[in-house]
Scaffold this motif. Sequence first.
Motif: not given
Length: 371
Positions: A346-365
């Motif tokens: 799970y990424d603690l940092n948002p995928m995009f720098k300045n987007n209004n809504i933060d989206q954090n990458n998550v992976s399962l495998g």
Amino acid sequence: MYKIILYTVIIVFSVLTKAVAQEKTFEQQAKSIAVTIEMITTEEKNALKKEVEAIDSQVKEGKITPEKAQELKTKIAQERANNIETKVAIEEAKLAQLVQDKVDGKIVDISEESTRGGTTIILGSNSKDSIGKNKTEINFGSMKIYKGEKDKAERRSKRTTSQFVFAFGLNNVVTDGENFEDSDYRVWGSHFYEWGITYNSRIFKNNNLLHAKYGLSLMYNNLRPTDNRYFVKNGNQTDLVTSSVNLDESRFRNVYLIAPLHLEFDFTPKKLSADGSKTYFRTHQSVRLGIGGYGGVRIKSKQILKYEADDIKVKEKQKGDFNVSDFTYGLSAYVGYGQTSLYVKYDLNPMFKNNNIDQNNVSLGLRFDFN
């Protein structure tokens, strides 16, 4: 990338396959014959005992006289003795031939075989501790070459060992107020891949439970947007917009160079040498649990669009930063048995720098640590 996936499938397949038959040694074959002879004798004696008991029962019931009973007992005793002699003679002939084959050099014991040279190639993790004193083992799964049994035992028992790591599975983003069913990205169509080299260091000299696991990996995070959409960079914002043409594929990929660090709990028991004089600490042979995180830098971002225009198939590759964060860091964990484990990141940092809504990458495998 497809070559890496194909090679990994071959490795995984080889991990799940084992040899089903092995050549028996001289001692094993001789012991097998001895056991067979003992079984023949036991079975014939037990059969004779039951027949004698049946004759005695007939005497008690008055069906036959004691003299007749003695005659019958003598007869069946001779028959059982003949059976033993005949069947044992067959097994003795097998033993004689086995001894002759041994003398003629047609049978080679493991102890003798281990002194010979040669090379064994292993694709996955199905290698054994005993490879032969002078043999060479080339293990493609772990990318190692062992020159003899002693070299393999010593290197696999070092306080710090190395592994080739490959992981793959589902990839998506966590968005505030949304669940995966409402995700902007296809749940089953978005994937991640990770491969690299790790080092595993036993923290305590004489205890195998705790390990520090660290290394370098390349991480590929792929997202496939839903509803015929793709990414467009608008200043410092990156938006998902609907395409004016029907997209056969819309895929967004970020590639990172990361340094993972985990505290690993390995429940592999210690082993003793054949003479009991030396203790070996092995890894990746029992239940394992790792908790930790990672940090790294983005190497590149790329968007791939496939569509048809005027009956011409078009594959468009767009490269740029797309306002993606230049650095990434997050938490990760895995749990499994042997060299295979369930893996989550799970990424603690948002995928995009300045987007209004933060989206954090998550992976399962799934994760494979080829030791």
